[in-house]
Design a protein around this motif. Structure first.
Motif, PDB file in Angstrom:
ATOM      1  N   ARG A  67       0.746  -1.111   0.078  1.00  0.00           N
ATOM      2  CA  ARG A  67       0.093  -0.163   0.027  1.00  0.00           C
ATOM      3  C   ARG A  67       0.773   1.458   0.169  1.00  0.00           C
ATOM      4  N   GLU A 118       1.272   4.153  -2.841  1.00  0.00           N
ATOM      5  CA  GLU A 118       0.860   5.577  -2.355  1.00  0.00           C
ATOM      6  C   GLU A 118       1.995   6.811  -2.722  1.00  0.00           C
ATOM      7  N   ASN A 172      -2.538   5.479  -7.553  1.00  0.00           N
ATOM      8  CA  ASN A 172      -2.297   4.324  -7.762  1.00  0.00           C
ATOM      9  C   ASN A 172      -1.365   4.055  -8.870  1.00  0.00           C
TER      10      ASN A 172
END
Length: 470
Positions: free
Chosen positions: A411, A415, A460
């Motif tokens: 994640r 980011e 993304n």
């Protein structure tokens, strides 16, 4: 229009046109004083910010509004502050006193123009007084090394003896936070200390940080102002003598002023000739510590030609901005010059909001480590082990593969965007938004803006990669 054609358009409504001077393209508005006051930004590729009212008043500083060298005010206040915050110029010829850009000069008595470079990094004011045969120009430009540079010229159609007063009023000392600027300015005045260094540098500081707590609050930084081109000028550190100068009296030198708003005013009597226009510069910067002040003092005493070094620094700062916008394909050439410049301005302000990629798909692993450190301490330790097996710079696909299987790191890697130059979401016309410009390292290199608004722009990487051709 060429560099040799400085004639303003016929008197009437304000008009605009492009011109090129010494290889630099400008857009000039003649008779801009017939318009309502408007706000102009002067941009750079560094941590500097500047917003200027067409009245001549300005606010400027580095990094954030809390590090201002001229108070950060809303645009309506700036428009009413011409001659009260920022530059002021008086020219006395015999018994007549001419004050360029004075707010209440009758139409027709003088002609005014304002010009901004197509790149948006320099702003020039010009006023012509036909009765005196004099033209005054003042150009603001950022210099990453020195601060904000105001370069002035006085041109004459005949040989004249003039007495000049030029400088900056209400120079804000370092260490005044934004709430104090806007709500406690009278208290700040009580703490002010303005002194003239033997080298000619004006040093504007606080006797102590403004605080109501019973604890030490030393002020260890200062705003500095210095000049080139008027070496024999008398220097005053307050605006208390302006009325006396307008009345025909000479400026009295000031070496220390306490408890009142600081200024840096130069007074000089000289002859002006059509073949030899007068040229000088005033340089102002904020948040200088004692070491930086000592370094500047030594440099001024030993430099052979400070003015040339300052000019080179301005050009280098401008080149840095061209490099930044060039990464976003902002500089284009078409048959419609207005459209090309409009595109440049659009891209410039878009990248100031969203940033530019420093090295396409490549990422500095140390930057990712800092990003993860700031957001997840437990994951940061795991990423440190991953980073040990990676080269210093990797492609984004290599980074994604390296963290595969760890949901937290996947994640965070998705980011992270290697963006720089994302710098502001606010200005004096939108004071409810704040900004913090953190785009350069101490060495002057572009860096990721970890502090401020850029980290809110998460996307993304899949979407990013799909936007590029195979």
């Amino acid at each position: 229009m060429t560099a040799t054609d400085h004639r303003p358009s016929p008197v009437g409504a304000a008009t605009g046109s492009f011109l090129v001077e010494e290889g630099t393209e400008w857009y000039r508005i003649d008779d801009f004083d017939r318009l309502d006051p408007f706000l102009v930004s002067v941009v750079s590729a560094t941590d500097q910010w500047m917003f200027v009212s067409s009245s001549g008043a300005l606010t400027a500083g580095r990094v954030s509004a809390g590090s201002a060298v001229f108070s950060y005010e809303t645009d309506d206040r700036l428009h009413r502050s011409g001659g009260l915050q920022g530059p002021i110029t008086l020219v006395r010829v015999g018994d007549e006193v001419w004050e360029p850009f004075a707010p209440h000069a009758p139409f027709g008595q003088v002609r005014r123009s304002i010009a901004k470079t197509a790149m948006g990094d320099r702003l020039r004011f010009e006023e012509h007084h036909a009765g005196l045969g004099l033209t005054f120009r003042a150009t603001w430009a950022p210099s990453h090394r020195f601060g904000f540079v105001r370069t002035c010229e006085l041109l004459s159609e005949t040989s004249l003896e003039v007495e000049l007063l030029d400088g900056l009023v209400d120079v804000l000392p370092a260490g005044v936070d934004l709430p104090s600027q806007q709500t406690s300015s009278t208290l700040v005045d009580a703490y002010r200390r303005s002194e003239l260094d033997p080298s000619g540098i004006g040093v504007f500081s606080l006797e102590a940080l403004v605080s109501d707590r019973a604890e030490p609050a030393e002020s260890l930084r200062a705003s500095v102002v210095w000049s080139t081109g008027l070496d024999d000028a008398v220097v005053a550190l307050s605006d208390a003598q302006l009325r006396a100068f307008r009345s025909g009296e000479a400026l009295v030198p000031e070496h220390l002023v306490k408890g009142r708003k600081g200024s840096y005013l130069l007074a000089h009597r000289m002859a002006v000739d059509p073949a030899a226009p007068l040229r000088w510069s005033i340089v102002v910067d904020v948040e200088r510590d004692q070491g930086a002040l000592a370094e500047l003092r030594t440099w001024l005493r030993t430099a052979d030609d400070p003015a040339s070094v300052v000019a080179e620094s301005i050009e280098a700062t401008s080149a840095g901005l061209v490099d930044v916008v060039g990464r976003a394909d902002a500089v284009q050439e078409t048959a419609d010059r207005a459209s090309s410049v409009h595109h440049l301005a659009n891209v410039l302000f878009n990248v100031m909001r969203g940033g530019v990629f420093l090295d396409d798909h490549r990422i500095v692993v140390a930057d990712v480590q800092q990003f993860v450190d700031d957001r997840n301490r437990a994951a940061a330790e795991r990423f440190r082990a991953v980073a040990a097996g990676l080269p210093p710079v990797v492609e984004v696909t290599e980074l994604r593969e390296a963290v595969s299987g760890d949901p937290d790191l996947e994640r965070l890697a998705a980011e992270f965007l290697p963006l720089s130059f994302s710098r502001r979401h606010g200005d004096p016309s939108r004071p409810w938004n704040t900004f913090r410009i953190s785009v350069r390292s101490e060495a002057g290199e572009l860096t990721h803006g970890y502090e401020g608004n850029w980290c809110d722009i998460f996307q993304n990487w899949d979407a990013l990669l799909h936007s590029y051709p195979e």
